[in-house]
Design a protein around this motif. Structure first.
Motif, PDB file in Angstrom:
ATOM      1  N   ALA A  12      29.818  33.568  38.001  1.00 32.91           N
ATOM      2  CA  ALA A  12      30.774  32.973  37.061  1.00 32.91           C
ATOM      3  C   ALA A  12      30.083  32.382  35.841  1.00 32.91           C
ATOM      4  CB  ALA A  12      31.592  31.900  37.771  1.00 32.91           C
ATOM      5  N   SER A  13      28.797  32.073  35.966  1.00 36.52           N
ATOM      6  CA  SER A  13      28.181  31.399  34.823  1.00 36.52           C
ATOM      7  C   SER A  13      27.306  32.320  33.977  1.00 36.52           C
ATOM      8  CB  SER A  13      27.401  30.159  35.290  1.00 36.52           C
ATOM      9  OG  SER A  13      26.655  30.453  36.432  1.00 36.52           O
ATOM     10  N   GLN A  14      27.310  33.606  34.287  1.00 36.63           N
ATOM     11  CA  GLN A  14      26.565  34.573  33.479  1.00 36.63           C
ATOM     12  C   GLN A  14      27.355  34.880  32.204  1.00 36.63           C
ATOM     13  OE1 GLN A  14      24.675  37.299  32.656  1.00 36.63           O
ATOM     14  NE2 GLN A  14      22.918  36.248  33.630  1.00 36.63           N
ATOM     15  N   PRO A  15      26.836  34.532  31.031  1.00 43.19           N
ATOM     16  CA  PRO A  15      27.626  34.743  29.807  1.00 43.19           C
ATOM     17  C   PRO A  15      28.014  36.210  29.587  1.00 43.19           C
ATOM     18  CG  PRO A  15      25.573  33.532  29.322  1.00 43.19           C
ATOM     19  CD  PRO A  15      25.546  33.889  30.768  1.00 43.19           C
ATOM     20  N   ASP A  16      27.122  37.116  29.930  1.00 46.57           N
ATOM     21  CA  ASP A  16      27.416  38.538  29.751  1.00 46.57           C
ATOM     22  C   ASP A  16      28.608  38.981  30.577  1.00 46.57           C
ATOM     23  OD1 ASP A  16      25.798  39.481  27.892  1.00 46.57           O
ATOM     24  OD2 ASP A  16      24.310  40.402  29.246  1.00 46.57           O
ATOM     25  N   ILE A  17      28.637  38.483  31.793  1.00 46.38           N
ATOM     26  CA  ILE A  17      29.744  38.864  32.678  1.00 46.38           C
ATOM     27  C   ILE A  17      31.032  38.231  32.181  1.00 46.38           C
ATOM     28  CG2 ILE A  17      30.653  38.594  35.025  1.00 46.38           C
ATOM     29  CD1 ILE A  17      27.869  39.012  36.046  1.00 46.38           C
ATOM     30  N   LEU A  35      36.087  38.940  36.485  1.00 46.70           N
ATOM     31  CA  LEU A  35      35.174  38.556  37.564  1.00 46.70           C
ATOM     32  C   LEU A  35      34.926  37.058  37.557  1.00 46.70           C
ATOM     33  CD1 LEU A  35      32.450  41.350  37.642  1.00 46.70           C
ATOM     34  CD2 LEU A  35      34.389  40.979  39.180  1.00 46.70           C
ATOM     35  N   LYS A  36      34.809  36.517  36.356  1.00 42.65           N
ATOM     36  CA  LYS A  36      34.592  35.074  36.254  1.00 42.65           C
ATOM     37  C   LYS A  36      35.798  34.319  36.837  1.00 42.65           C
ATOM     38  CE  LYS A  36      34.108  31.462  32.727  1.00 42.65           C
ATOM     39  NZ  LYS A  36      33.012  30.597  33.169  1.00 42.65           N
ATOM     40  N   SER A  52      46.033  39.767  60.965  1.00 41.57           N
ATOM     41  CA  SER A  52      45.208  38.808  60.214  1.00 41.57           C
ATOM     42  C   SER A  52      45.035  39.316  58.780  1.00 41.57           C
ATOM     43  CB  SER A  52      43.859  38.636  60.894  1.00 41.57           C
ATOM     44  OG  SER A  52      43.161  39.855  60.890  1.00 41.57           O
ATOM     45  N   VAL A  53      44.941  38.363  57.864  1.00 45.37           N
ATOM     46  CA  VAL A  53      45.056  38.713  56.450  1.00 45.37           C
ATOM     47  C   VAL A  53      43.693  38.842  55.782  1.00 45.37           C
ATOM     48  CG1 VAL A  53      46.115  38.059  54.259  1.00 45.37           C
ATOM     49  CG2 VAL A  53      47.202  37.418  56.417  1.00 45.37           C
ATOM     50  N   PHE A  54      43.577  39.861  55.002  1.00 42.04           N
ATOM     51  CA  PHE A  54      42.383  40.077  54.192  1.00 42.04           C
ATOM     52  C   PHE A  54      42.443  39.104  53.011  1.00 42.04           C
ATOM     53  CE2 PHE A  54      40.514  42.412  50.542  1.00 42.04           C
ATOM     54  CZ  PHE A  54      39.201  42.425  50.995  1.00 42.04           C
ATOM     55  N   VAL A  55      41.411  38.274  52.835  1.00 43.99           N
ATOM     56  CA  VAL A  55      41.549  37.179  51.868  1.00 43.99           C
ATOM     57  C   VAL A  55      40.513  37.149  50.753  1.00 43.99           C
ATOM     58  CG1 VAL A  55      42.739  35.594  53.431  1.00 43.99           C
ATOM     59  CG2 VAL A  55      40.225  35.618  53.364  1.00 43.99           C
ATOM     60  N   SER A  56      39.627  38.114  50.708  1.00 47.42           N
ATOM     61  CA  SER A  56      38.618  38.063  49.654  1.00 47.42           C
ATOM     62  C   SER A  56      39.296  38.077  48.282  1.00 47.42           C
ATOM     63  CB  SER A  56      37.681  39.268  49.769  1.00 47.42           C
ATOM     64  OG  SER A  56      36.934  39.382  48.573  1.00 47.42           O
ATOM     65  N   ASP A  57      38.855  37.176  47.415  1.00 48.24           N
ATOM     66  CA  ASP A  57      39.422  37.147  46.058  1.00 48.24           C
ATOM     67  C   ASP A  57      38.626  38.014  45.100  1.00 48.24           C
ATOM     68  OD1 ASP A  57      41.561  35.158  46.458  1.00 48.24           O
ATOM     69  OD2 ASP A  57      39.881  33.817  46.882  1.00 48.24           O
ATOM     70  N   ALA A 102      37.290  40.917  46.005  1.00 46.52           N
ATOM     71  CA  ALA A 102      37.568  42.324  46.296  1.00 46.52           C
ATOM     72  C   ALA A 102      38.635  42.916  45.375  1.00 46.52           C
ATOM     73  CB  ALA A 102      37.938  42.499  47.768  1.00 46.52           C
ATOM     74  N   PRO A 103      39.798  42.275  45.232  1.00 43.70           N
ATOM     75  CA  PRO A 103      40.789  42.883  44.337  1.00 43.70           C
ATOM     76  C   PRO A 103      40.257  43.048  42.919  1.00 43.70           C
ATOM     77  CG  PRO A 103      41.676  40.876  45.362  1.00 43.70           C
ATOM     78  CD  PRO A 103      40.303  41.068  45.891  1.00 43.70           C
ATOM     79  N   ALA A 104      39.467  42.059  42.472  1.00 44.74           N
ATOM     80  CA  ALA A 104      38.934  42.160  41.118  1.00 44.74           C
ATOM     81  C   ALA A 104      37.995  43.361  41.018  1.00 44.74           C
ATOM     82  CB  ALA A 104      38.196  40.871  40.753  1.00 44.74           C
ATOM     83  N   PHE A 105      37.096  43.465  41.973  1.00 44.83           N
ATOM     84  CA  PHE A 105      36.152  44.593  41.963  1.00 44.83           C
ATOM     85  C   PHE A 105      36.884  45.924  42.077  1.00 44.83           C
ATOM     86  CE2 PHE A 105      32.431  41.812  43.443  1.00 44.83           C
ATOM     87  CZ  PHE A 105      31.777  41.921  42.231  1.00 44.83           C
ATOM     88  N   ILE A 106      37.869  45.953  42.954  1.00 42.07           N
ATOM     89  CA  ILE A 106      38.580  47.215  43.165  1.00 42.07           C
ATOM     90  C   ILE A 106      39.316  47.633  41.893  1.00 42.07           C
ATOM     91  CG2 ILE A 106      40.467  48.316  44.454  1.00 42.07           C
ATOM     92  CD1 ILE A 106      39.579  46.569  46.875  1.00 42.07           C
ATOM     93  N   ALA A 107      39.969  46.664  41.283  1.00 42.72           N
ATOM     94  CA  ALA A 107      40.700  46.980  40.057  1.00 42.72           C
ATOM     95  C   ALA A 107      39.757  47.522  38.988  1.00 42.72           C
ATOM     96  CB  ALA A 107      41.438  45.747  39.553  1.00 42.72           C
ATOM     97  N   LEU A 108      38.549  46.992  38.975  1.00 42.14           N
ATOM     98  CA  LEU A 108      37.577  47.409  37.960  1.00 42.14           C
ATOM     99  C   LEU A 108      36.862  48.709  38.330  1.00 42.14           C
ATOM    100  CD1 LEU A 108      35.993  43.929  37.174  1.00 42.14           C
ATOM    101  CD2 LEU A 108      37.401  45.292  35.617  1.00 42.14           C
TER     102      LEU A 108
END
Ligand SMILES: Cc1cc2nc3c(=O)[nH]c(=O)nc-3n(C[C@H](O)[C@H](O)[C@H](O)COP(=O)(O)OP(=O)(O)OC[C@H]3O[C@@H](n4cnc5c(N)ncnc54)[C@H](O)[C@@H]3O)c2cc1C
Ligand code: FES
Ligand code: FES
Lengths: 938, 310
Positions: free
Chosen positions: B79-84, B91-92, B154-159, B161-167
Motif C-alpha cells: 500500500a505504501s509503494q508510490p508506483d503501485i 491494489l492500494k 464457509s466464505v472466501f474472504v481475501s480482499d 484476491a478480487p482486486a488481483f483477479i479483476a486486474l
C-alpha cells in the motif's frame, strides 16, 4: 524445547522455549515483562503490540521463534530511566488512559506510527490506531495525546523528558479540586509497571483451568475425575459437591454455586476445575474428566421463558410459584395513568428489542490465591467489589471473615462486569486451600463472554402521553428482561428498569411492570448505566415521536417538561441539584440544533436524547448499619498522609480523587499523600465500584477523615503557637497563624503533631440520609443525589446501503462539580463511545444458547476510525451533599447518547429502528418498505 | 502443538524442510491468519516453516510492462509503494481495507490470497465447536450454517484476491512439480472444505500483473466497522477500455471468488444474474444474507456507474 536468542529492550536473552510459544508468552511468562498485555490472544485487540526490529507486531499471534536474532522492544523499553518519551508524558497529561490496560499496546502502536509519519493528520492517527481497542476513553484523549506529541516533535521538542505526574504543581489550599490532575498511577500505567492480576507471579503457583458445560440445560449424572487425577502434575481437582453453599451478589437471589452441582444451566457454566503444575497439564486433565449429562429442555428466549413449564424443566425450582421461568416481577403504579391517557392530546406507543451486551473491558478476569495457616486466605483478583467478594469467600468456603483478605491490584476496566463475586474466584480460593499452594487463573476472552453478567436482553413496550399543554403526563411500560441463568444484580435491574422512569421529566403518573426471566444463557447483570439504559432509549424515542405528532421541537418539549431542582418525584426520589436544562441548552447551542433539526438534507440528520442517573445507591446491598464508605488517614513523623480506603480504582480515578481531597483539605501537595486502597486487610470497608457511588461516598468519607486530621494537626500546632486551632490557616503546604505571623511547614507540623504520642489516625465515613417513601419497592433507585445529562448526535446515513456514520456527538453532563475535570471528561467520552456501540454495532448473538460472537473481532465495539470527536461539556450544578458539590459521571452519560443516535437516524432518513443495534441491513429494509409504501400510495 | 519451527534463509532450504516433514508442515508467512486458527485449534500442523526471511519472496519490481509482487511483500509495503499507488490504486485501496495497520505490517500478499475461508460456526474455540456439535469443516457431519447441507459454505474472504483477479494477475507457484504460473482465480477450488487448490507443499512465489494504461478500476468492501473487520462482501472491478470489457470479482460471497467478465456495453440484469448464481450466500457472517444479496446489486450498480458503464 528450542533455543531462542533475542534482544529485549537492549538486553541479550538466551532462552529455551517450547516451539509453539508466542512472543507474548515468552515476554510475560519467561521474561516477566508483564507490561505487554493480552486482552484476547487472537489478534483482535492490539493490547499486546510490541516492536520487532522497530516494527510493531501483535505478540500474541507471533511465534516467538520467528524473531530469532531480532531486537524486541516492549513498553518497558521505551522510557529512558526517569525520562519518559514525550508521547508517554502526553498520555499522562491528556488523560489518554483510564484503566491503562490498552495503554502499553496503544503507545507502542502510536509511537511506531509517529516515527514513520511525523506530519500525520488527526484522521491518519485514528486510522493508525484502528487495531488497538480501548473501552474506557472513547479514543478522544488518546488521539489528542498523539496529535500533540506529533506537533511538539515537529517543533523540535526533545523526545525524552523528565517525567512528571502532574500537569502543574498545585500547592495552594482550595486549588487542587477542579484542576486537571493526571491519575496518580498514570506513570506506572504508561511505562508498563502497573501490575494487573494476571501480571502478578507467585512462586511455585499452580495453574487453574476450568471445565465448562457444553449443554445449555442438563442434569449431571456423573463426573468421573479418576483419569484426570492420575495424570502427573495434576495437584487437585474440584467439583461442585465441594462448594455447596449458594451465593449471589444480592442476598435475595443467591441462586448460584461455585460449580454446577446436579445440573448445568447454560453453555459455559463451570462443572469442574483442575489445579496443575502447568497449563498444558491442566488442559490435558480437563479432557480426561468425563461428565455424563442428561439433557433437559432448554429455554433461550424471553417469550419462551414466560410460557408454562413443568417443574422438571424449570431452570430454577424457586420459579415454581410462577409456573414458568420467571425470576422476579415488579409492578408499580404512581398516580392514575389511565386518566392521563384518556385526557391526552397525543399518545404514542412503541415496542422495542434490545440484545444482551457485554462490558468488553480489555482485561480478562484473572485471580491468584494462596493459603497460609496463620494468615488465612489471600486473594488478588480483578474485582470492582473486594468487600462483597470478602463476604462471599467467607460464606462459601466456610471461613471466618477475619481469615479472608481480598486485594484488588490495577484493574483493566470493569463497567459492572467485575462487580459480582465470581465462581472462579471461589474455586481458585478453594483450590489454594486444598493444595496449600498458590493457584492462579487467567480467563480467555471467550471465558469473559461466557461469564458475562452484562446488559440484559430486553423486550419492552413503552406508551407515553402528551397533554394539550405540551406536558408529558404519563408513562406506561411493560418490560421483560432476560436474566440468563442466574440472578446476579437482576432484582435491582428489574426495579431500575421501571423506577428510573420517574425523572428527568415531571410526570403526573407512571405505571410499569418489569419481569425478569431465567433462560439457559450466560447470566445478565449490571453494566454501565445499569437497568435504565434500555427504557431510557425507549422514552427518548417515544418523546421524539410525540414531538413529531405535536409538530414541535423535541428539545423544546423536553425543556418544558424537566423536573425542577429541589423536588420530589412521583416515587419520592429526592432531587436536589438538577442541571438538565443547562445540559440540554448547552448542547443545543453548541451543535447548532435549531439550524439543523429537520433542515438537513435527506441522509443527514441530527437527534437528541436526555437522561439521569443515581449517584450511588442510598441503600447497601446487604442491609446493615455499617457506613457505606469509611476512609482512614494516617499521619506520622515523616509528614506523609496515608489514605486507607476500600474503594476500587477501576480506571475511573478514585485513588487520584482521594489524594486530591486530602491535599485540598490539608493544603498540602498531592505528593505528600499516599493512597493504599482496596485491600480488605488494611483498608476499611467501601462497598465497591458500582452504582456510581464511589466519588460521592468515598469522597465524602475522605473529606471527613481529612477534616478530622486537620483538626488534630490544628490542635497540636495551635498548642505550639499558643493560639486556638480555629485561628490557623492551612495553605501552601504550611500552617499559619495570621494574627501572630507564626508559621510552620507541613513537615514541622507533622513532627509537632506526633511528638509525645506517635502517629495519628483519623477516620471519616459516609452514610446516606434516610430517603424515600415507605411503600413496597420505595427503596429502589433512591440516591442521595442524581446526575442529569443530554446528548445531541449528528449522523449521515447512506440511502444506498443503510450504513451510518456518526459525524459528531455533543454531550453535556451535570456532575455537580468536576473534582478532576480531566478524569471526568474521560468518563463521559468513554460512556458516549460505549453508547454508540450499543446503538450501532454491539450485540451478543446466540445459536441454541451458544454465544456466536465470544471474541473481540465479532463482538463489535467501536474502533477509533468510526468514533467521532466528542464535544464534552461538564455542567456544574453544585450538589449540596456531594463532596465539594460533586456527583456521579461514570454511568449516567451513557443514557442519552443511544437514543440521540437513533433519533438522528430518524431525522436523516425517516425510519425508526426499534431493535438495537441499528445496523445497515435493518435501515435499508425499512427504507425499502417505506419506498414500497410510498410507491403504492402514488 | 508445534513440534518444530524452521526459519529457512532461502527457498531451497524451505523446500528441504517441507520435504523432510512428510506432509506434516505448513508454511507460515506473517502468521496473522494461521496463528489465529492455531489459537482456536483449527490448525494443528506439527511443523511450521517460516518463509518470512526468504529474500526471493520480497521482490517488488516493474519490468517490461509487468508488475511483479513477491509473495512475501507485506500489505503495508504494497500500500505504501508510490508506483503501485499511482498505477494500481485498486491494489492500494484493497490492501488498506484489510485488518489493521499493525497487522498489515506483518501480513503478506500470499498469506492474504490463501487466508482460510470463514464461517461463524467454524472460527471458534475448540470448546465452542464441540458444544455446538462440530460442523462439517471441523470434522462434523453437516453444515450448521445451512441447517444440514452436506457441503461446507464457509466464505472466501481475501480482499486482495478480487482486486488481483479483476486486474488479471497471475500467481507464480513453485512445487515439487516445478514452477508454473496460473491466473489468480485458479488458486481456488470454491469448495468450502478445501478452498485452496495448490499442489501439496507448494509455495506461491509472486504475483505478476500486466501494466495496462487504459484501465479504470473500482473497489468496495462491506463491513460493520471502518477497520479491522473481515469482509461481508468485497467487489473489485476493472474496465479495460481497449478490450471494451469489464472484469468483476467478488469475495465474501461464496466459497471461492465469484468472477464475471462482460463485454461492454453490458446487460446489467444478466451480469447481476450471473453473479447472484455464483454467490451462494448463507447466513454465516455479520450481515444477514438478504442484505448481502441486496448489496451485491448495489455494489454492482455503484461500481459500474463509477466506471461510466451504466
Ligand atoms: C484482527 C484481524 C483482522 C483481519 N482482517 C482481515 C481482512 O479484513 N481481510 C483479510 O483478507 N484478512 C484479514 N485478516 C487475516 C490476515 O491478517 C490476512 O489475510 C493476511 O494477509 C494473511 O497474511 P499472512 O502473511 O499473515 O498469512 P499467514 O497467516 O502466514 O498464512 C496464511 C495462509 O497462507 C499460507 N501461505 C502464506 N504464504 C504462503 C506462500 N508464499 N506460499 C504458500 N502458502 C503460503 C499459509 O500456509 C497459511 O495457510 C485479519 C486477521 C486478523 C487477526
Ligand atoms: S492480545 Fe494480542 S491482539 Fe489482543
Ligand atoms: S484505558 Fe483503554 S481500555 Fe482502559
Amino acid at each position: 524445547m528450542e533455543a531462542l536468542k533475542i534482544t529485549v529492550n537492549g538486553k541479550n536473552c538466551e532462552l529455551l522455549i517450547e516451539p509453539g510459544e508466542t512472543l507474548s508468552q515468552v515476554l510475560r511468562n519467561r521474561l516477566k515483562l508483564t507490561g505487554t498485555k493480552t486482552g484476547c490472544s487472537e489478534g483482535s485487540c492490539g493490547a499486546c503490540t510490541v516492536w520487532a526490529d522497530g516494527k510493531p507486531v501483535l505478540s500474541c499471534i507471533s511465534p516467538a521463534l520467528k524473531f530469532a536474532g531480532a531486537e524486541i522492544t516492549t513498553i518497558e523499553g521505551i522510557a529512558r530511566g526517569p525520562h519518559l518519551h514525550l508521547l508517554q508524558q502526553k498520555f499522562i497529561e491528556k488523560g489518554a488512559l483510564q484503566c491503562g490496560f490498552c495503554t502499553p499496546g496503544m503507545v507502542m502502536t502510536a509511537l511506531a506510527f509517529l516515527r514513520e509519519n511525523p506530519g500525520c493528520s488527526e484522521s491518519q492517527i485514528r486510522e493508525a490506531l484502528a487495531g488497538n481497542l480501548c473501552r474506557c476513553t472513547g479514543y478522544k484523549k488518546i488521539i489528542e495525546a498523539v496529535a500533540e506529541t506529533a506537533s511538539l516533535l515537529k517543533e523540535g521538542q526533545a523526545e525524552f523528558i523528565q517525567s512528571s505526574n502532574s500537569a502543574k504543581d498545585v500547592r495552594k489550599t482550595n486549588a487542587v479540586i477542579g484542576t486537571r490532575q493526571p491519575l496518580v498511577d498514570a506513570n506506572a500505567k504508561v511505562t508498563g509497571k502497573a501490575e494487573y492480576a494476571a501480571d502478578i507471579h507467585a512462586h511455585d503457583a499452580l495453574v487453574c483451568k476450568l471445565l465448562r458445560s457444553p449443554y445449555p440445560h442438563a442434569k449431571i449424572l456423573d463426573i468421573d475425575t479418576t483419569e484426570a487425577a492420575a495424570l502427573e502434575g495434576v495437584r487437585a481437582i474440584a467439583t461442585g459437591k465441594e462448594l455447596l453453599e449458594k451465593f449471589g451478589v444480592l442476598p435475595i437471589s443467591r441462586d448460584q454455586t461455585a460449580m454446577a452441582v446436579d445440573k448445568v444451566h447454560y453453555i459455559g457454566e463451570i462443572v469442574a476445575a483442575v489445579a496443575a503444575d502447568t497449563q498444558a497439564i491442566a488442559e490435558r486433565a480437563l479432557k480426561a474428566i468425563h461428565v455424563t449429562y442428561q439433557p433437559l429442555k432448554p429455554v433461550f428466549g424471553w417469550a419462551e421463558a414466560l410460557r408454562p413449564c413443568d417443574e422438571e424443566n424449570l431452570i430454577h425450582p424457586h420459579s415454581a410459584k410462577h409456573q414458568c421461568n420467571i425470576h422476579k416481577r415488579v409492578d408499580m403504579q404512581f398516580g392514575e395513568p389511565e386518566a392521563e391517557f384518556k385526557a391526552a392530546a397525543h399518545v404514542c406507543e412503541m415496542e422495542f428489542d434490545f440484545p444482551g451486551l457485554n462490558h468488553a473491558f480489555l482485561e480478562p478476569h484473572a485471580c491468584l490465591a494462596w493459603w497460609d495457616e496463620y494468615k488465612g486466605l489471600t486473594m488478588i483478583t480483578a474485582t470492582q467489589v473486594p468487600h462483597y467478594l470478602h463476604r462471599t469467600l467467607s460464606s462459601v468456603l466456610g471461613l471466618p471473615l477475619s481469615r479472608v483478605r481480598v486485594i484488588k491490584p490495577a484493574l483493566g476496566g470493569g463497567f459492572g462486569g467485575k462487580s459480582d463475586p465470581f465462581s472462579h474466584e471461589l474455586i481458585v480460593a478453594h483450590l489454594a486451600r486444598k493444595t496449600g499452594k498458590p493457584v492462579k487463573l487467567e480467563f480467555s476472552r471467550e471465558e469473559v463472554f461466557l461469564t458475562n453478567n452484562g446488559r440484559h436482553p430486553t423486550h419492552l413496550k413503552m406508551k407515553m402521553a402528551l397533554d394539550a399543554n405540551g406536558r408529558l403526563s404519563t408513562t406506561d411500560a411493560e418490560i421483560v428482561i432476560d436474566g440468563g441463568a442466574f440472578g446476579s444484580f437482576g432484582v435491582v435491574t428489574t426495579y431500575y428498569n421501571g423506577v428510573l422512569l420517574q425523572a428527568p421529566y415531571d410526570l403526573k403518573s407512571l405505571h410499569f411492570q418489569t419481569t425478569r426471566v431465567y433462560t439457559n444463557k450466560p447470566p445478565s447483570g449490571a453494566m454501565r448505566g445499569h437497568g435504565a439504559v434500555n427504557p431510557r432509549f425507549a422514552t427518548e424515542v417515544v418523546i421524539d415521536e410525540l414531538a413529531r405528532m405535536a409538530d414541535e421541537d423535541p428539545c423544546e418539549l423536553r425543556l418544558r417538561n424537566f423536573l425542577p431542582e429541589n423536588t420530589l418525584t412521583l416515587g419520592q426520589f429526592r432531587i436536589t441539584s438538577n442541571g438538565s436544562r443547562e445540559a440540554l441548552r448547552t448542547v443545543m447551542k453548541q451543535s447548532g440544533w435549531k439550524r439543523k433539526f429537520r433542515k438537513l438534507p435527506h441522509g443527514h440528520g441530527i437527534g437528541a436524547g436526555c437522561g439521569f442517573y443515581i449517584s450511588g445507591s442510598a441503600l447497601p446491598i446487604i442491609w446493615n448499619k455499617y457506613p457505606q464508605s469509611v476512609v482512614h488517614m494516617k499521619l506520622d513523623f515523616d509528614g506523609r498522609v496515608v489514605i486507607y480506603s476500600g474503594a476500587s480504582d477501576i480506571g475511573q480515578g478514585i485513588d487520584t480523587v482521594l489524594a486530591m481531597i486530602a491535599s485540598e483539605v490539608l493544603g498540602i501537595d498531592m505528593k505528600q499523600t499516599y493512597v493504599h486502597a482496596a485491600d480488605t486487610l488494611f483498608t476499611p470497608v467501601d462497598l465497591g465500584s458500582y452504582s456510581s457511588r464511589v466519588t460521592f461516598m468515598a469522597g465524602n468519607a475522605a473529606k471527613m477523615a481529612a477534616e478530622n486530621l486537620k483538626m488534630e494537626v490544628a490542635r497540636a500546632v495551635a498548642g505550639h503557637f499558643g493560639t486556638e486551632p480555629d485561628k490557623l490557616a492551612f495553605e501552601h503546604g504550611c500552617i499559619k497563624d495570621p494574627a501572630s505571623g507564626k508559621k510552620v511547614d507541613w513537615a514541622e507540623a507533622a513532627v509537632i503533631t506526633t511528638d509525645g504520642r506517635g502517629a495519628i489516625s483519623t477516620s471519616g465515613y459516609y452514610i446516606s440520609p434516610k430517603l424515600g417513601g415507605d411503600f413496597k419497592g420505595a427503596g429502589a433507585g433512591l440516591s442521595p443525589s442524581y446526575s442529569f445529562g443530554a446528548c445531541i448526535a449528528e449522523v449521515k446515513v447512506s440511502t444506498d446501503t443503510g450504513e451510518v456514520s456518526v459525524l459528531d456527538v455533543w454531550g453535556a453532563h451535570d456532575l455537580g462539580k468536576a473534582l478532576n475535570p480531566l478524569a471526568a471528561e474521560g468518563q463521559l467520552e468513554g460512556s458516549w463511545h460505549m453508547g454508540m456501540g450499543q446503538a450501532l454495532t454491539e450485540a451478543m448473538r446466540y445459536y441454541n444458547g451458544l454465544l456466536l460472537n465470544p471474541n473481540l473481532l465479532d463482538y463489535k465495539t467501536p474502533t477509533a476510525p468510526e468514533t467521532p470527536d466528542f464535544q464534552t461539556n461538564l455542567i456544574e450544578s453544585g450538589d449540596p451533599e456531594g463532596p465539594f458539590g460533586a456527583k456521579e459521571c461514570g454511568e449516567g452519560a451513557l443514557h442519552p447518547v443511544v437514543p440521540a443516535i437513533a433519533n438522528a437516524i430518524f431525522d436523516a432518513v425517516g425510519v425508526r429502528i426499534n431493535s438495537l443495534p441499528i445496523t445497515a441491513d435493518k435501515i435499508l429494509e425499512e427504507l425499502e418498505k417505506t419506498a414500497l409504501h410510498q410507491n403504492a400510495a402514488l | 502443538m508445534t513440534a518444530n519451527y524452521h526459519l529457512p534463509e532461502n527457498i531451497e532450504q524451505a523446500f528441504g524442510f517441507m520435504k523432510a516433514s512428510n506432509g506434516q508442515a505448513r508454511f507460515i508467512a506473517g502468521g496473522t491468519d494461521l496463528m489465529v486458527h492455531r489459537h482456536q485449534g483449527n490448525e494443528n500442523s506439527p511443523v511450521l516453516i517460516d518463509i518470512s526471511r526468504l529474500k526471493e519472496l520480497q521482490r517488488l519490481k516493474i519490468e517490461n510492462d509487468t508488475l511483479t509482487i513477491g509473495a512475501g511483500v507485506t500489505l503495508h509495503q504494497l500500500a505504501s509503494q508510490p508506483d503501485i499507488a499511482s498505477k494500481f490504486p485498486l491494489l492500494k485501496t484493497a490492501a488498506e481495507s484489510i485488518a489493521s495497520p499493525v497487522i498489515r505490517k506483518s501480513a503478506t500478499v500470499a498469506g492474504n490470497l490463501l487466508v482460510d475461508n470463514r464461517c461463524v460456526y467454524f472460527n471458534q474455540s475448540e470448546f465452542w465447536r464441540q458444544a455446538v456439535g462440530l460442523c462439517l469443516k471441523c470434522g462434523g457431519a453437516y453444515c450448521l450454517a445451512t441447517g444440514g447441507k452436506k457441503a461446507c459454505y464457509s466464505v472466501f474472504v481475501s480482499d486482495l484476491a478480487p482486486a488481483f483477479i479483476a486486474l488479471g494477475a497471475r500467481a507464480g507457484i513453485l512445487s515439487s512439480e516445478g514452477q508454473k504460473e496460473v491466473p489468480v482465480e485458479q488458486l481456488y477450488s470454491s469448495i468450502g472444505l478445501e478452498p485452496i487448490s495448490l499442489p501439496d507443499g507448494a509455495l506461491i512465489t509472486d504475483i505478476s500483473l500486466p501494466i495496462r494504461p487504459a484501465i479504470k478500476t473500482w473497489f468496495h468492501k462491506l463491513r460493520p466497522r471502518k477497520s479491522v473487520d473481515f469482509t461481508n462482501l468485497t467487489m473489485a472491478m476493472c474496465f479495460d477500455e481497449e478490450k471494451q470489457e469489464v472484469k468483476i470479482a467478488v469475495s465474501g460471497a461464496d466459497m471461492g471468488p465469484a468472477v464475471h467478465i462482460a463485454p461492454v456495453p453490458l446487460n446489467f440484469t444478466e451480469v447481476l444474474k450471473s453473479l447472484r448464481k455464483n454467490c451462494r450466500m448463507v447466513d454465516n457472517l455479520f450481515y444477514p444474507r438478504p442484505y448481502r444479496r441486496k448489496m451485491l446489486e448495489v455494489y454492482l450498480t455503484n461500481g459500474l456507474a463509477h466506471l461510466g458503464l451504466l
